[in-house]
Design a protein around this motif. Structure first.
Motif, PDB file in Angstrom:
ATOM      1  N   GLY A  16       3.340  -0.456 -18.432  1.00 44.07           N
ATOM      2  CA  GLY A  16       4.841   0.053 -17.870  1.00 44.07           C
ATOM      3  C   GLY A  16       4.776   0.303 -16.199  1.00 44.07           C
ATOM      4  N   PHE A  17       5.992   0.041 -15.801  1.00 41.00           N
ATOM      5  CA  PHE A  17       5.982   0.264 -14.225  1.00 41.00           C
ATOM      6  C   PHE A  17       6.407   1.723 -13.888  1.00 41.00           C
ATOM      7  N   HIS A  18       5.499   2.526 -13.153  1.00 38.17           N
ATOM      8  CA  HIS A  18       5.784   3.850 -13.044  1.00 38.17           C
ATOM      9  C   HIS A  18       6.132   3.690 -11.418  1.00 38.17           C
ATOM     10  N   ALA A  19       7.451   3.529 -11.033  1.00 36.73           N
ATOM     11  CA  ALA A  19       7.809   3.435  -9.606  1.00 36.73           C
ATOM     12  C   ALA A  19       7.557   4.769  -8.944  1.00 36.73           C
ATOM     13  N   GLU A  20       7.842   5.819  -9.623  1.00 35.33           N
ATOM     14  CA  GLU A  20       7.692   7.061  -8.975  1.00 35.33           C
ATOM     15  C   GLU A  20       6.264   7.337  -8.462  1.00 35.33           C
ATOM     16  N   ASP A  21       5.279   6.845  -9.163  1.00 37.41           N
ATOM     17  CA  ASP A  21       3.916   6.854  -8.817  1.00 37.41           C
ATOM     18  C   ASP A  21       3.369   5.750  -8.078  1.00 37.41           C
ATOM     19  N   ASN A  22       4.175   4.788  -7.298  1.00 40.17           N
ATOM     20  CA  ASN A  22       3.727   3.730  -6.986  1.00 40.17           C
ATOM     21  C   ASN A  22       2.520   3.829  -6.123  1.00 40.17           C
ATOM     22  N   ARG A  23       2.859   4.638  -5.118  1.00 36.92           N
ATOM     23  CA  ARG A  23       1.801   5.078  -4.134  1.00 36.92           C
ATOM     24  C   ARG A  23       0.371   5.221  -4.689  1.00 36.92           C
ATOM     25  N   ILE A  24       0.429   6.238  -5.860  1.00 37.59           N
ATOM     26  CA  ILE A  24      -0.542   6.621  -6.462  1.00 37.59           C
ATOM     27  C   ILE A  24      -1.375   5.503  -7.065  1.00 37.59           C
ATOM     28  N   SER A  25      -0.665   4.579  -7.699  1.00 37.72           N
ATOM     29  CA  SER A  25      -1.070   3.299  -8.270  1.00 37.72           C
ATOM     30  C   SER A  25      -1.854   2.415  -7.249  1.00 37.72           C
ATOM     31  N   GLU A  26      -1.078   2.501  -5.912  1.00 34.18           N
ATOM     32  CA  GLU A  26      -1.612   1.326  -4.786  1.00 34.18           C
ATOM     33  C   GLU A  26      -2.964   1.662  -4.626  1.00 34.18           C
ATOM     34  N   SER A  27      -3.157   3.350  -4.422  1.00 36.01           N
ATOM     35  CA  SER A  27      -4.684   3.652  -4.159  1.00 36.01           C
ATOM     36  C   SER A  27      -5.462   3.308  -5.229  1.00 36.01           C
ATOM     37  N   ILE A  28      -5.186   3.715  -6.653  1.00 35.01           N
ATOM     38  CA  ILE A  28      -6.225   3.655  -7.514  1.00 35.01           C
ATOM     39  C   ILE A  28      -6.556   1.989  -7.810  1.00 35.01           C
ATOM     40  N   PHE A  29      -5.597   1.106  -7.492  1.00 32.87           N
ATOM     41  CA  PHE A  29      -5.712  -0.288  -7.719  1.00 32.87           C
ATOM     42  C   PHE A  29      -6.294  -1.043  -6.289  1.00 32.87           C
ATOM     43  N   SER A  30      -6.638  -0.186  -5.491  1.00 37.12           N
ATOM     44  CA  SER A  30      -7.464  -0.886  -4.192  1.00 37.12           C
ATOM     45  C   SER A  30      -8.384  -1.596  -4.495  1.00 37.12           C
ATOM     46  N   ILE A  31      -8.740  -2.669  -3.831  1.00 36.37           N
ATOM     47  CA  ILE A  31     -10.038  -3.707  -3.772  1.00 36.37           C
ATOM     48  C   ILE A  31     -10.625  -3.741  -2.630  1.00 36.37           C
ATOM     49  N   GLY A  32     -11.824  -4.213  -2.429  1.00 40.68           N
ATOM     50  CA  GLY A  32     -12.664  -4.195  -1.394  1.00 40.68           C
ATOM     51  C   GLY A  32     -13.818  -5.120  -1.552  1.00 40.68           C
ATOM     52  N   ASN A  33     -14.655  -5.610  -0.393  1.00 38.17           N
ATOM     53  CA  ASN A  33     -15.740  -5.967  -0.640  1.00 38.17           C
ATOM     54  C   ASN A  33     -16.921  -5.607   0.336  1.00 38.17           C
ATOM     55  N   GLY A  34     -16.907  -4.406   1.073  1.00 42.67           N
ATOM     56  CA  GLY A  34     -17.696  -3.929   1.961  1.00 42.67           C
ATOM     57  C   GLY A  34     -17.119  -4.358   3.417  1.00 42.67           C
ATOM     58  N   ARG A  35     -16.686  -5.618   3.570  1.00 43.05           N
ATOM     59  CA  ARG A  35     -16.264  -6.194   4.862  1.00 43.05           C
ATOM     60  C   ARG A  35     -14.865  -6.022   5.215  1.00 43.05           C
ATOM     61  N   MET A  36     -14.112  -5.769   4.027  1.00 44.03           N
ATOM     62  CA  MET A  36     -12.540  -5.590   4.108  1.00 44.03           C
ATOM     63  C   MET A  36     -12.065  -5.198   2.769  1.00 44.03           C
ATOM     64  N   GLU A 673      -3.059  16.302  -6.201  1.00 49.19           N
ATOM     65  CA  GLU A 673      -1.770  15.483  -5.696  1.00 49.19           C
ATOM     66  C   GLU A 673      -1.787  15.058  -4.476  1.00 49.19           C
ATOM     67  N   ASP A 674      -3.033  14.345  -4.187  1.00 50.66           N
ATOM     68  CA  ASP A 674      -3.048  13.554  -2.939  1.00 50.66           C
ATOM     69  C   ASP A 674      -3.695  12.108  -3.012  1.00 50.66           C
ATOM     70  N   THR A 675      -3.561  11.658  -4.324  1.00 53.26           N
ATOM     71  CA  THR A 675      -4.209  10.256  -4.481  1.00 53.26           C
ATOM     72  C   THR A 675      -3.324   9.143  -3.751  1.00 53.26           C
ATOM     73  N   LYS A 676      -2.121   9.443  -3.570  1.00 53.46           N
ATOM     74  CA  LYS A 676      -1.243   8.652  -2.837  1.00 53.46           C
ATOM     75  C   LYS A 676      -1.625   8.299  -1.538  1.00 53.46           C
ATOM     76  N   ASP A 677      -2.588   9.197  -0.835  1.00 44.05           N
ATOM     77  CA  ASP A 677      -2.908   9.041   0.350  1.00 44.05           C
ATOM     78  C   ASP A 677      -4.163   8.195   0.469  1.00 44.05           C
ATOM     79  N   GLY A 678      -4.921   7.576  -0.494  1.00 51.17           N
ATOM     80  CA  GLY A 678      -6.027   7.127  -0.622  1.00 51.17           C
ATOM     81  C   GLY A 678      -7.059   7.591  -1.664  1.00 51.17           C
TER      82      GLY A 678
END
Length: 769
Positions: A16-36, A673-678
């Motif tokens: 389900g889409f939680h628009a009110e928590d979207n920034r939190i989700s954007e942090s949680i679902f981050s991806i990377g590979n060490g270079r970027m 209450e700061d996951t939205k920042d990363g």
């Protein structure tokens, strides 16, 4: 706390889409590979609340600091890893109507971070304002095999209409950091280009003149049949795109594969960057999405083989630890000793993506035990390469003779943090860097590192401590005035116990290291003495005199070490007696009120007890823990793990488990209450420590590996692997036994519950609980 993330052993799932928590989700679902890396933003247009974030390791900008009252010695800038070109963009229009989940009606939505195989997967069904319904399946990853490349497979299905779907794949370098001090954009255009099925943007950072080239190339199919649509290439400042359309019939599915790369002047010549971008994106395109994804899964399987922790009987705990390990492994890979680990990794802008003492105190233990020793060695070499800058930093504050003060915050060795009580007073970070050298050597037996790099760093740090203390005629002791310990809610204090204790330890360890190099590599010893102008006899005698005469605060009545002079003059209130409406106090109280309170941000005295546990008996540990923990608000992500480890040591399972959940699910449940920042990347290593050093009781005593495992009551079992002195071991803890498996080709001896256990190569042994 949030609770919308679904429990799952190997995935992070949002149903389900939680628009009110979207920034939190954007942090949680981050991806990377060490270079970027990048946040979990949507590929298609999204006009709702969002923080767009893509980052390239090592590329930074010295943003001029904003200080109302400039003090002598202040850094002129705060370095920031920059929000870089958005490479994921795929605009979609249905019969001229923009696909945007902010304006559409979201009928179905699922987002999954597959940690086992290393990709982000999102599916949704949306009804546009016109009534047209589309289903989208989007899968994205950043390759840890081709670590300058990423790939997206984005499919669109026409559910209830026939007509034209327009695709607009783009790369956008007209990006700003949200934390820009003066609302400045940090990139200038070098070149842009757009062909039929590819596009490129080359940018240069202002002031630092890094160049980054971003390229894309794509392919599209309709119902499984490759298509060759006529695409229009367009460019504008810092931006390039291709535009094409396909006619679809109701039920048709369009599959769009986008391949992209980021190449920087850190790794390639500036004049060759565009060609390198074309080469890299071309290779990715030729491999194809399925092959790249298969390679990704294989590479992640190898990482998990080294670093996985398995927990049976508690899905929340299992998901938490794997999420933390996943984020650590995709943030730092150890391939480049110019790189380090920012507190937010590639997941947000807060803290600027720069290096803190977190690396040495929390991340080094994780990488030491779960990766090739060369990974940790590169983290240490990073600091060695910054030694001259650390000496310059100390000189700016009046220190002499090669004294080194490593920066609180840095990306290139220069201090770039400008809060006085942090930058100039939170000097315990020097001790953490020295301790990391000690920790590396006792795990690997690579004592040659002392002669090659380590001793010079230790000398610089020790010279700093000898000049930072002063003799008090009143106490007839050396004192450490005007410092801030790990508890930043108590700053500009005298005689912070942890700072003084780790300084004493540094003086001792440097003297021991000096003697080892003298005996084992006399030529290098003479070279270092000459290079550093070291007065061996005079300086080592001074170190010994300080060690033997350092003032350490102690309260006889309570039997506790004093966090700092005057701490007991504060009104002693326990956190449990504080009105919950004030928590977190950093968001609800004035700074003046916080500083006058007895509340502790994170482990301070207990940080020292954790690091130097062997110096104290169990009763002393318990007295200090029972006094300081109830006064701790844990408003630093680095706090719960230390409290977990000590709670486990003293046999307090309830508090140990509570702190484990708090550290392992800190971001998943948004405790502070700061996951939205990363995400809190560096403290995620503390989650690993909570299992291995907390519940597993892993210690090194007199050079020997020791375990004293505890099994939380709601866990059936757990297991983890660690490397130690060239051996790879798996420890499994069950209700009735502890099983040790030696995965190495040499015999290994450890202690479990005080019993010496020798395990032959490629064998197992058991100890009853």
């Amino acid at each position: 706390m949030k609770d919308y993330i679904q429990y799952n052993d190997w995935s992070i799932v949002e149903e389900g889409f939680h628009a009110e928590d979207n920034r939190i989700s954007e942090s949680i679902f981050s991806i990377g590979n060490g270079r970027m890396g990048g946040r979990g933003n949507f590929e298609e247009t999204y006009t709702g609340d969002s923080m767009l974030g893509n980052y390239v390791a090592g590329v930074y900008y010295p943003d001029k600091t904003r200080v109302g009252w400039w003090k002598n010695g202040y850094p002129e800038y705060f370095a920031k890893v920059l929000n870089a070109t958005n490479w994921i963009g795929i605009g979609v229009k249905i019969e001229g109507e923009e696909l945007d989940l902010h304006t559409a009606k979201v009928l179905e939505f699922r987002r999954e971070l597959n940690m086992q195989k290393g990709y982000l997967h999102r599916t949704f069904k949306a009804e546009l304002p016109s009534g047209k319904v589309v289903s989208v399946d989007a899968k994205r990853f950043l390759s840890i095999v081709d670590d300058e490349c990423g790939a997206i497979r984005y499919s669109v299905k026409a559910e209830n209409f026939s007509g034209k779907i327009e695709f607009r794949p783009f790369i956008d370098g007209d990006i700003a950091n949200e934390d820009s001090n003066y609302d400045e954009k940090f990139w200038n255009e070098v070149a842009v280009a757009a062909g039929d099925d590819e596009a490129y943007v080359v940018l240069e950072t202002k002031k630092t003149f890094f160049h980054v080239a971003t390229g894309m190339k794509w392919a599209v199919s309709l119902n499984g049949t490759p298509q060759s649509p006529s695409a229009e290439g367009k460019t504008k400042e810092k931006y390039a795109e291709n535009i094409f359309s396909l006619d679809v019939t109701e039920g048709d599915e369009v599959v769009f594969d986008k391949f992209a790369c980021n190449v920087s002047s850190e790794n390639h010549k500036k004049e060759d960057l565009l060609e390198w971008a074309k080469t890299h994106v071309g290779k990715a395109f030729d491999k194809g999405f399925e092959k790249m994804l298969a390679e990704q899964a294989e590479a992640w399987a190898e990482k998990w083989e080294w670093s996985d922790i398995s927990i049976d009987g508690d899905v929340a705990a299992q998901q938490g630890i794997r999420f933390n390990i996943f984020q650590l492994n995709q943030t730092y890979t150890g391939r480049d000793d110019r790189l380090n680990i920012g507190p937010k990794g590639f997941t947000g802008e807060k803290y600027g993506g720069v290096t803190y003492w977190d690396t040495e105190a929390y991340c080094v233990p994780f990488y030491l035990c779960t990766a090739d020793p060369e990974v940790t060695r590169k983290l240490l070499v990073y600091r060695y390469k910054h030694l001259e800058k650390a000496i310059e930093n100390a000189e700016k504050l009046g220190f002499e003779n090669g004294a080194a003060l490593y920066p609180m915050v840095t990306i290139n060795g220069e201090e770039c943090h400008n809060e006085w009580e942090i930058t100039f007073e939170e000097i315990h970070r020097n001790g953490a860097i020295a301790y990391a050298i000690y920790n590396y050597i006792r795990h690997t037996e690579d004592k040659a590192y002392l002669a090659e790099y380590g001793l010079e760093v230790l000398l610089g740090i020790t010279r700093f401590w000898t000049q930072r203390v002063n003799w008090s005629e009143n106490l007839n002791k050396y004192v450490m005035l005007g410092v801030t310990g790990p508890n930043e809610f108590d700053n500009n204090v005298d005689n912070n116990w942890y700072t003084s204790y780790i300084a004493m330890w540094c003086l001792k360890y440097t003297a021991e290291s000096l003697e080892w190099v003298k005996e084992n590599n006399p030529a290098r010893f003479d070279e270092i003495v000459a290079k550093t102008n070291l007065d061996v006899k005079g300086e080592t005698e001074k170190w010994a005199h300080i060690r033997e005469n350092m003032y350490l605060g102690y309260d006889e009545e309570r039997g506790i070490f004093l966090q700092a002079d005057g701490f007991l003059n504060k009104e002693q209130i326990l956190v449990k007696d504080l009105d919950p409406k004030f928590l977190p106090i950093v968001h609800n109280w004035s700074w003046d009120r916080i500083l006058r309170s007895n509340f502790i941000k994170q482990a301070d005295v207990l940080q020292g007890i954790y690091m130097f546990e062997e110096d104290f008996d169990l009763e002393t540990v318990k007295r200090n823990y029972d006094f300081y923990e109830p006064r701790t608000v844990h408003e630093s992500s680095l706090s719960p793990c230390v409290h977990n480890i000590i709670a486990a040591l003293i046999g307090d399972e309830e508090r140990a488990y509570s702190f484990y959940l708090r550290t392992s699910r800190l971001d998943l449940d948004d405790y502070n209450e700061d996951t939205k920042d990363g995400l809190h990347i560096t403290s995620m290593a503390g989650t690993w420590m909570s299992v291995v050093e907390g519940f597993g009781g892993k210690r090194i005593v007199d050079g020997e590996l020791v375990f004293k495992p505890m099994l939380p009551s709601n866990w059936t079992s757990y297991s983890f692997k660690i490397q130690f002195k060239g051996s790879l071991l798996r420890l499994s803890v069950f209700a009735d036994k502890v099983e040790l498996e030696n995965l190495s080709d040499k015999e290994t001896t450890v202690k479990i519950y005080g019993e010496e256990v020798t395990v032959p190569a490629q064998s197992k042994s058991e100890v009853k609980r």
